[in-house]
Design a protein around this motif. Structure first.
Motif, mmCIF file in Angstrom:
data_model
loop_
_atom_site.group_PDB
_atom_site.id
_atom_site.type_symbol
_atom_site.label_atom_id
_atom_site.label_comp_id
_atom_site.label_asym_id
_atom_site.label_seq_id
_atom_site.Cartn_x
_atom_site.Cartn_y
_atom_site.Cartn_z
ATOM 1 N N ALA A 47 0.833 -1.204 0.000
ATOM 2 C CA ALA A 47 0.000 0.000 0.000
ATOM 3 C C ALA A 47 0.867 1.253 0.000
ATOM 4 C CB ALA A 47 -0.919 -0.003 1.219
ATOM 5 N N LEU A 48 1.941 1.242 0.766
ATOM 6 C CA LEU A 48 2.852 2.389 0.808
ATOM 7 C C LEU A 48 3.572 2.564 -0.515
ATOM 8 C CD1 LEU A 48 4.459 1.972 4.346
ATOM 9 C CD2 LEU A 48 2.369 3.183 3.691
ATOM 10 N N ARG A 49 3.959 1.444 -1.122
ATOM 11 C CA ARG A 49 4.647 1.538 -2.410
ATOM 12 C C ARG A 49 3.715 2.144 -3.470
ATOM 13 N NH1 ARG A 49 6.699 -3.533 -0.525
ATOM 14 N NH2 ARG A 49 5.367 -4.779 -1.883
ATOM 15 N N ALA A 63 -4.455 1.450 -4.236
ATOM 16 C CA ALA A 63 -4.361 0.732 -2.963
ATOM 17 C C ALA A 63 -5.740 0.282 -2.490
ATOM 18 C CB ALA A 63 -3.697 1.619 -1.913
ATOM 19 N N TRP A 64 -6.757 1.118 -2.690
ATOM 20 C CA TRP A 64 -8.120 0.758 -2.288
ATOM 21 C C TRP A 64 -8.673 -0.388 -3.138
ATOM 22 C CZ3 TRP A 64 -11.782 1.807 1.384
ATOM 23 C CH2 TRP A 64 -13.087 1.429 1.078
ATOM 24 N N ASP A 68 -5.337 -3.267 -0.615
ATOM 25 C CA ASP A 68 -4.191 -2.979 0.250
ATOM 26 C C ASP A 68 -4.555 -1.955 1.322
ATOM 27 O OD1 ASP A 68 -2.700 -4.673 -1.351
ATOM 28 O OD2 ASP A 68 -1.978 -3.047 -2.640
ATOM 29 N N LEU A 69 -5.512 -1.085 1.025
ATOM 30 C CA LEU A 69 -6.054 -0.130 1.993
ATOM 31 C C LEU A 69 -7.532 -0.404 2.190
ATOM 32 C CD1 LEU A 69 -4.695 3.439 1.068
ATOM 33 C CD2 LEU A 69 -4.014 2.016 2.994
ATOM 34 N N LYS A 114 11.685 3.705 3.257
ATOM 35 C CA LYS A 114 12.339 2.675 4.064
ATOM 36 C C LYS A 114 11.317 1.704 4.628
ATOM 37 C CE LYS A 114 15.493 2.098 7.986
ATOM 38 N NZ LYS A 114 16.284 2.800 9.026
ATOM 39 N N LEU A 115 10.179 2.229 5.074
ATOM 40 C CA LEU A 115 9.139 1.382 5.655
ATOM 41 C C LEU A 115 8.470 0.520 4.589
ATOM 42 C CD1 LEU A 115 7.834 0.852 8.413
ATOM 43 C CD2 LEU A 115 6.168 2.629 7.888
ATOM 44 N N ALA A 116 8.334 1.046 3.380
ATOM 45 C CA ALA A 116 7.656 0.314 2.310
ATOM 46 C C ALA A 116 8.471 -0.862 1.811
ATOM 47 C CB ALA A 116 7.344 1.262 1.143
ATOM 48 N N GLY A 117 9.775 -0.679 1.684
ATOM 49 C CA GLY A 117 10.627 -1.754 1.197
ATOM 50 C C GLY A 117 10.427 -2.047 -0.276
ATOM 51 N N PRO A 118 11.258 -2.945 -0.848
ATOM 52 C CA PRO A 118 11.134 -3.338 -2.253
ATOM 53 C C PRO A 118 9.994 -4.358 -2.411
ATOM 54 C CG PRO A 118 12.931 -4.514 -1.231
ATOM 55 C CD PRO A 118 12.385 -3.586 -0.192
ATOM 56 N N PRO A 119 9.574 -4.714 -3.634
ATOM 57 C CA PRO A 119 10.048 -4.199 -4.926
ATOM 58 C C PRO A 119 9.206 -3.017 -5.390
ATOM 59 C CG PRO A 119 8.612 -6.070 -5.287
ATOM 60 C CD PRO A 119 8.682 -5.881 -3.794
ATOM 61 N N TRP A 120 9.727 -2.277 -6.351
ATOM 62 C CA TRP A 120 9.037 -1.120 -6.930
ATOM 63 C C TRP A 120 8.888 -1.337 -8.430
ATOM 64 C CZ3 TRP A 120 8.350 3.789 -4.368
ATOM 65 C CH2 TRP A 120 8.780 3.796 -3.030
ATOM 66 N N PRO A 121 7.903 -0.750 -9.042
ATOM 67 C CA PRO A 121 6.628 -0.318 -8.466
ATOM 68 C C PRO A 121 5.603 -1.436 -8.577
ATOM 69 C CG PRO A 121 6.756 0.445 -10.715
ATOM 70 C CD PRO A 121 8.039 -0.338 -10.453
ATOM 71 N N PRO A 122 4.540 -1.447 -7.794
ATOM 72 C CA PRO A 122 3.509 -2.478 -7.941
ATOM 73 C C PRO A 122 2.707 -2.274 -9.227
ATOM 74 C CG PRO A 122 3.325 -1.306 -5.837
ATOM 75 C CD PRO A 122 4.250 -0.514 -6.703
ATOM 76 N N ALA A 123 2.269 -3.349 -9.823
ATOM 77 C CA ALA A 123 1.438 -3.248 -11.023
ATOM 78 C C ALA A 123 0.059 -2.708 -10.650
ATOM 79 C CB ALA A 123 1.296 -4.619 -11.673
ATOM 80 N N PRO A 124 -0.550 -1.907 -11.512
ATOM 81 C CA PRO A 124 -1.906 -1.422 -11.231
ATOM 82 C C PRO A 124 -2.892 -2.581 -11.150
ATOM 83 C CG PRO A 124 -0.923 -0.216 -13.060
ATOM 84 C CD PRO A 124 -0.034 -1.385 -12.780
ATOM 85 N N PRO A 125 -3.961 -2.441 -10.386
ATOM 86 C CA PRO A 125 -4.997 -3.472 -10.367
ATOM 87 C C PRO A 125 -5.581 -3.689 -11.761
ATOM 88 C CG PRO A 125 -5.333 -1.911 -8.571
ATOM 89 C CD PRO A 125 -4.271 -1.332 -9.453
ATOM 90 N N ARG A 126 -6.052 -4.887 -12.030
ATOM 91 C CA ARG A 126 -6.551 -5.200 -13.374
ATOM 92 C C ARG A 126 -7.795 -4.400 -13.728
ATOM 93 N NH1 ARG A 126 -10.914 -8.613 -13.318
ATOM 94 N NH2 ARG A 126 -11.433 -9.639 -11.344
ATOM 95 N N GLU A 127 -8.502 -3.847 -12.719
ATOM 96 C CA GLU A 127 -9.705 -3.063 -12.994
ATOM 97 C C GLU A 127 -9.404 -1.701 -13.612
ATOM 98 O OE1 GLU A 127 -10.589 -6.146 -10.058
ATOM 99 O OE2 GLU A 127 -9.047 -4.578 -10.130
ATOM 100 N N GLU A 128 -8.148 -1.289 -13.560
ATOM 101 C CA GLU A 128 -7.784 0.013 -14.132
ATOM 102 C C GLU A 128 -7.751 -0.081 -15.646
ATOM 103 O OE1 GLU A 128 -3.901 2.927 -13.947
ATOM 104 O OE2 GLU A 128 -4.670 2.123 -12.055
#
Length: 430
Positions: A47-49, A63-64, A68-69, A114-128
């Protein structure tokens, strides 16, 4: 780490410049923040990433939608409390560059990274929605956008909208009445404003699941053509017309409004459709409808409006709505809409704001969705169900707080003689 929530609360407060007004629960089970408020659930570091990779509304939306949120507690209260902290700040390059000049903001971003950590970036949800390159509001792109929103499944829309199957603002004479009654009253209001009488010919642009065409034909004896770009809507509407025994008076077409050539019509209704037209095409839309009306014919244009901006050239569409709900949809101020209708040759005779009515309508739709949530998820998937819940609840708040409005504009193609045929007294509608 057993204090992720406390760390998140501190970093968000540092980043936003104000304390986070809701409670936070993190992936490690820790909680922090003001008691008695809704809880923002941060289920994982991803969610942070999402927020860091795409700051602002789109990152929150991703994230929603992905889960994730989440919000625990009253969603409307949470949206009001969080309004202005994230999405209204924007995430364009200039805004970010200005924010990052603040050393506290830079420190907060480093802490979140730092709190989020790797990996970057997350793929968008398939609904997008995935956007092809090219111009907006061509026939092809409009069909694609309409299909994305309306071809979600008639059963899903039936669950949300209820028996009326009307997907636009209802008209609440009595706040204690039912949604079905309020939608019937809205359709009747439109018919009365248009002055429908037996034998007249009505065009319903963006006819949806056929509620307006059925009501007008059954209650007012008119002949109706309804056009939509959604195959699923057309299938449903045709069956509904047949079940009502109205096939001799109602025709449903899968057709772009720009391709309607069989005027003149005595009246045109456009209910919740013009938001899809786009600013560049709006004059063309108005001119097309004007040309399809006989002299003296009336148009009822029912349309959501945004508030005008000091710098209209800097206006940007809502990222969440554009990516997940109404691709390519654009809202215009009511003054702009009236001006464009008049430029097309219409005489605007009445403008009625029914903003509060849409807030009531949306709350009813959200209640329907939440009451049968498991079925909604089964019909359309958890991500799409979450999209609809957030967009309808957030829209209700926007109407309640006067961020957006909705208006019925009654216009007439006044003949050269100047005799409009409108009632001498406003809002007698006969």
């Amino acid at each position: 780490m057993a204090d992720a929530a406390l760390r998140l609360e501190s970093l968000f407060g540092q980043l936003l410049g104000v304390p986070l007004p809701v409670r936070v629960r993190a992936w490690d089970g820790s909680q922090a923040g003001p008691p008695g408020t809704p809880t923002l659930i941060v289920r994982n570091r991803r969610a942070l990433r999402r927020l860091l990779f795409k700051p602002g509304e789109l990152g929150l939306a991703r994230a929603w939608v992905s889960g994730d949120l989440d919000i625990e507690g009253d969603l409307y209260t949470a949206l009001v409390l969080l309004s202005g902290l994230f999405w209204e700040r924007g995430d364009d390059a200039r805004t970010l560059a200005q924010a990052l000049r603040d050393p506290d903001v830079r420190a907060a971003v480093r802490g979140l990274v730092k709190l989020a950590g790797p990996p970057w970036p997350p793929a968008p949800p398939r609904e997008e929605i995935r956007r092809p390159r090219g111009h907006l509001h061509t026939r092809r792109t409009d069909r694609r956008a309409i299909s994305h929103h309306y071809d979600v499944g008639n059963d899903f829309y039936g669950l949300v909208l209820g028996p009326s199957m009307v997907y636009s603002c209802a008209y609440w004479d009595d706040v204690g009445g039912t949604l079905q009654d309020a939608q019937r009253d809205k359709l009747e209001l439109v018919c009365r404003k248009l002055g429908l009488k037996p034998g007249m010919r009505l065009l319903d642009v963006g006819c949806g699941w056929g509620s307006m065409v059925v009501h007008a034909a059954r209650e007012h004896g008119v002949r109706v053509v309804g056009v939509t770009l959604s195959q699923e809507q057309a299938t449903y509407a045709r069956k509904r017309v047949a079940d009502e025994g109205l096939t001799d008076r109602v025709e449903i077409r899968v057709q772009d409004y720009r391709d309607v050539r069989d005027g003149p019509y005595d009246a045109i209704s456009s209910i919740g459709m013009a938001e899809h037209v786009g600013a560049e095409r709006y004059l063309e839309y108005a001119e097309s409808l004007h040309a399809l009306l006989r002299p003296g014919g009336r148009l009822l244009n029912h349309q959501i409006a945004r508030r005008p901006h000091h710098d209209e050239s800097a206006y940007q569409v809502d990222e969440f709505i554009d990516a997940y709900v109404f691709p390519d949809g654009e809202l215009a101020p009511i003054g702009t809409t009236v001006t464009q209708l008049e430029r097309a040759g219409f005489e605007v005779r009445d403008v009625e704001s029914i903003r509060e009515h849409y807030a009531l309508t949306l709350r009813e739709w959200v209640a329907n969705l939440e009451a049968d949530w498991a079925r909604a998820v089964q019909l359309t998937g958890p991500g799409r169900a979450r999209v609809w819940r957030l967009y309808m609840a957030a829209s209700a708040v926007s109407f309640e707080r006067n961020h957006i409005g909705v208006n019925q504009v009654l216009a007439v193609r006044t003949p050269e003689s100047g005799v409009s045929g409108m009632p001498a007294r406003a809002r007698t509608w006969n």
